[in-house]
Each structure stands twice: as structure tokens, then as C-alpha cells.
Scaffold this motif. Sequence first.
Motif, short mmCIF file in Angstrom:
data_model
loop_
_atom_site.label_atom_id
_atom_site.label_comp_id
_atom_site.label_asym_id
_atom_site.label_seq_id
_atom_site.Cartn_x
_atom_site.Cartn_y
_atom_site.Cartn_z
N MET A 139 1.24 -1.28 0.33
CA MET A 139 0.07 -0.12 0.13
C MET A 139 0.40 1.15 -0.21
O MET A 139 2.06 1.17 0.46
CB MET A 139 -0.74 -0.19 1.18
CG MET A 139 -1.82 -1.09 1.25
SD MET A 139 -3.06 -1.32 2.61
CE MET A 139 -1.92 -1.66 4.09
N GLY A 140 0.57 2.25 -0.10
CA GLY A 140 1.19 3.71 0.44
C GLY A 140 1.35 4.36 -1.40
O GLY A 140 1.05 4.07 -2.64
N SER A 141 2.35 5.47 -1.03
CA SER A 141 2.62 6.21 -2.27
C SER A 141 3.53 5.49 -3.13
O SER A 141 3.98 4.28 -3.71
CB SER A 141 3.94 7.40 -1.16
OG SER A 141 4.70 6.17 -0.48
N VAL A 142 3.57 6.76 -4.30
CA VAL A 142 3.67 5.87 -5.91
C VAL A 142 5.21 5.83 -5.95
O VAL A 142 6.13 6.16 -4.95
CB VAL A 142 3.50 6.96 -6.22
CG1 VAL A 142 4.14 6.93 -8.09
CG2 VAL A 142 2.19 7.69 -6.46
N GLY A 143 6.00 4.92 -6.83
CA GLY A 143 7.63 4.47 -6.57
C GLY A 143 7.52 3.49 -4.98
O GLY A 143 6.17 2.95 -5.14
N GLY A 144 8.42 3.27 -4.96
CA GLY A 144 8.63 2.07 -4.28
C GLY A 144 8.41 0.59 -4.76
O GLY A 144 8.55 -0.38 -3.88
N GLY A 145 8.07 0.04 -5.61
CA GLY A 145 7.82 -0.86 -6.65
C GLY A 145 7.04 -1.96 -5.71
O GLY A 145 7.39 -3.38 -5.99
N LYS A 146 6.16 -1.18 -5.88
CA LYS A 146 4.02 -1.81 -5.53
C LYS A 146 4.15 -3.26 -6.54
O LYS A 146 3.89 -4.41 -6.13
CB LYS A 146 3.12 -0.94 -4.92
CG LYS A 146 3.47 -0.67 -4.36
CD LYS A 146 2.28 0.27 -3.46
CE LYS A 146 1.40 1.00 -4.67
NZ LYS A 146 2.03 2.71 -4.55
N SER A 147 4.14 -2.50 -7.52
CA SER A 147 3.71 -3.35 -8.88
C SER A 147 4.72 -4.27 -9.36
O SER A 147 4.81 -5.42 -9.22
CB SER A 147 3.62 -3.02 -10.17
OG SER A 147 1.58 -1.75 -10.06
N HIS A 148 6.26 -4.00 -8.98
CA HIS A 148 6.97 -4.77 -9.70
C HIS A 148 7.09 -6.54 -8.81
O HIS A 148 6.93 -7.03 -9.01
CB HIS A 148 7.99 -4.12 -9.49
CG HIS A 148 9.71 -4.75 -9.85
ND1 HIS A 148 10.73 -3.96 -11.07
CD2 HIS A 148 10.15 -6.47 -9.41
CE1 HIS A 148 11.35 -5.40 -10.69
NE2 HIS A 148 11.05 -6.32 -10.53
N LEU A 149 7.02 -5.67 -7.48
CA LEU A 149 6.88 -6.85 -6.14
C LEU A 149 5.59 -7.70 -6.18
O LEU A 149 5.84 -9.09 -5.89
CB LEU A 149 7.01 -6.53 -4.43
CG LEU A 149 7.92 -5.49 -4.74
CD1 LEU A 149 8.38 -5.02 -2.89
CD2 LEU A 149 9.01 -6.88 -4.51
N SER A 150 4.73 -7.44 -6.50
CA SER A 150 4.03 -8.12 -7.30
C SER A 150 3.52 -8.94 -8.16
O SER A 150 2.83 -10.38 -8.49
CB SER A 150 2.26 -7.08 -7.44
OG SER A 150 1.89 -6.41 -6.14
N PHE A 151 4.19 -8.68 -9.13
CA PHE A 151 4.46 -9.11 -9.89
C PHE A 151 5.76 -10.39 -10.51
O PHE A 151 5.23 -11.31 -10.82
CB PHE A 151 5.31 -8.02 -11.37
CG PHE A 151 4.13 -7.65 -12.41
CD1 PHE A 151 2.44 -7.92 -11.36
CD2 PHE A 151 3.73 -6.73 -14.12
CE1 PHE A 151 1.48 -6.58 -11.95
CE2 PHE A 151 2.72 -6.47 -13.99
CZ PHE A 151 1.70 -6.23 -13.16
N ALA A 152 6.49 -10.18 -9.11
CA ALA A 152 7.40 -11.02 -9.04
C ALA A 152 7.62 -11.97 -7.84
O ALA A 152 7.34 -13.58 -8.28
CB ALA A 152 8.80 -10.27 -8.36
N ILE A 153 5.76 -11.51 -7.05
CA ILE A 153 5.51 -13.02 -6.31
C ILE A 153 4.65 -13.63 -7.39
O ILE A 153 5.03 -14.91 -7.40
CB ILE A 153 4.63 -12.86 -5.16
CG1 ILE A 153 5.41 -11.67 -3.85
CG2 ILE A 153 3.81 -13.50 -4.31
CD1 ILE A 153 4.61 -10.90 -3.40
N ALA A 154 4.01 -13.64 -8.52
CA ALA A 154 3.11 -13.93 -9.07
C ALA A 154 4.11 -14.50 -10.51
O ALA A 154 3.79 -15.79 -10.00
CB ALA A 154 2.76 -13.01 -9.69
N ASN A 155 5.61 -14.18 -10.25
CA ASN A 155 5.86 -14.69 -11.56
C ASN A 155 6.14 -16.10 -10.22
O ASN A 155 7.10 -17.37 -11.08
CB ASN A 155 7.31 -13.72 -11.94
CG ASN A 155 6.94 -13.28 -13.19
OD1 ASN A 155 6.32 -13.88 -13.64
ND2 ASN A 155 7.06 -12.33 -13.17
N GLU A 156 6.85 -15.86 -9.26
CA GLU A 156 7.65 -17.22 -9.05
C GLU A 156 6.57 -17.96 -8.44
O GLU A 156 6.41 -19.24 -8.37
CB GLU A 156 8.12 -16.78 -7.16
CG GLU A 156 9.46 -15.58 -6.94
CD GLU A 156 10.99 -17.05 -7.80
OE1 GLU A 156 11.01 -18.35 -7.17
OE2 GLU A 156 11.38 -16.49 -8.75
#
Length: 250
Positions: A113-130
Amino acid sequence: MKNQAKNSLEKLKNSIANDEEEHGTEKYKCAKCRDVTYILTDDGAVPCSCKDIREAERILAKSGISKEFANKTFDNFDYARNMQVFNSYNMARQYVKDFESIKDNRKNSVIFMGSVGGGKSHLSFAIANELMKNGVGVIYMGYRDSIMKIKQNVMNMDVYEKIMNRYKECKVLLIDDLFKGNITSSDINIIFEIVNYRYFNNLAMIISTEKCGSELLEIDEAIGSRILEMTKDYGIELKGRKLNYRIYDN
Ligand SMILES: [Zn+2]
């Protein structure tokens, strides 16, 4: 004519046989079902274990983000930006590690949650890929586009139900950018239907959102409280540009 038809059937059979001899089953993503996603048995057909993954890949391809998705992994995530980014990264990795043992629990979900940047989408996708690598199908739901599509089909019950059921029933649902943009009461109703179903059936979600926990509760208490309960063990709220961060108060 009859002979000709018979001949071409023979030819087809031969070419399939040759094909198999030459290439074996290597060219298939799944050697078990040869990408049919079903396996024939004496009683009919049973879904292959790869079915969820193929479905997830199909949805990704349709959303037009397959490439972007595949490119966002833990390996290329810059976790050294600051402490809270580093903590998010560790939490995401921990979630993947824990997934098998928590997947059937109520608290089986993860949220950034929270502010723009910080890689929220990136980490969500990384989890999904794993998870996908481990054979778990993750259905992607880009919040804005999906909500629009659902609303466009509200009069077309077949399509509407099909989309909704997919988001409600899939093993793992990734909601990217939840509640981005203006939020109408029908948006809330749609998200409630999905989240509520998943909550009562203990079905995991991976969520990214610019909202913080209190904002989720303000938007809709029933949705917010369910999401926060499901993500209690794996939730992070990114704040501003400073180093302050917190994992949920227990
Ligand atoms: Zn298969």
C-alpha cells in the motif's frame, strides 16, 4: 472420393507420428497433456495440473502485459533504494516461501500500500512469477481496465458472470492498482463481490494500491476490513520518501 479422404486421414496420422518421433514431447510446455490442459482417462477427461497456469498465461496475454509481467522479477528489483523498499522486498520473498503452508488460511494474502514508486507493482508481479514457476496459477486483474470491462458487460449476464467468476474463484488473484482513479458505488459493489467471496473461501490475493489501510476502510469498511485481515501477516504501507515504514500493528 472416399479413398482420398481415407488417404488424407492416413497422411495426417503418419505426419503426427513422424512429428512425435522427431520432436518427442519437448515442444510442448506440458508433456503430460501436450498443452490440451486435459488428460483423457477411461471415464472421460480430467483437468491437467497445468490448466491453471495456462489460463493465467492466457489472461496475461489478453491484458497485453505478458512481457512487462515476465520482466518484473526479484532478481531485477532494486531493493537498496531505502529501508522500506528493502523491507517490502523481504516481505515479498518471505510470502513466496510461506505460500504453500499458508495458502488455505484466512491470512494467506499480501498487500503493498501507499505512495507512488517503491515498486509495489514490481513486487506483486515478482511474487506472481515465482508462484507461477511453482505451478500456481495467478490470475492478473489490472484494476482500472478490468472494472471498466465488467461494467461494460453488466447487461450481458453470460460475459459478466464469466469474468466475475474467474476473479472470484481462481486460486490466486493479483489486483494491480486497486481503487485507482474515481471510485463509484458500482466499482465498490464489484470489488466487494470479489473480495467477499475470496474472504469466505480463503482464496489468496496479491494486491497493490496507492491507498493506505485507513483509506481502504474509508472507501468501504467491509472491503477494507476483509482485505486487511487477509493481509495481516504480509502487509506493508509505504510512506512518503522518508525511511519511516511500518508493518501492521499487531
Ligand atoms: Zn498439462
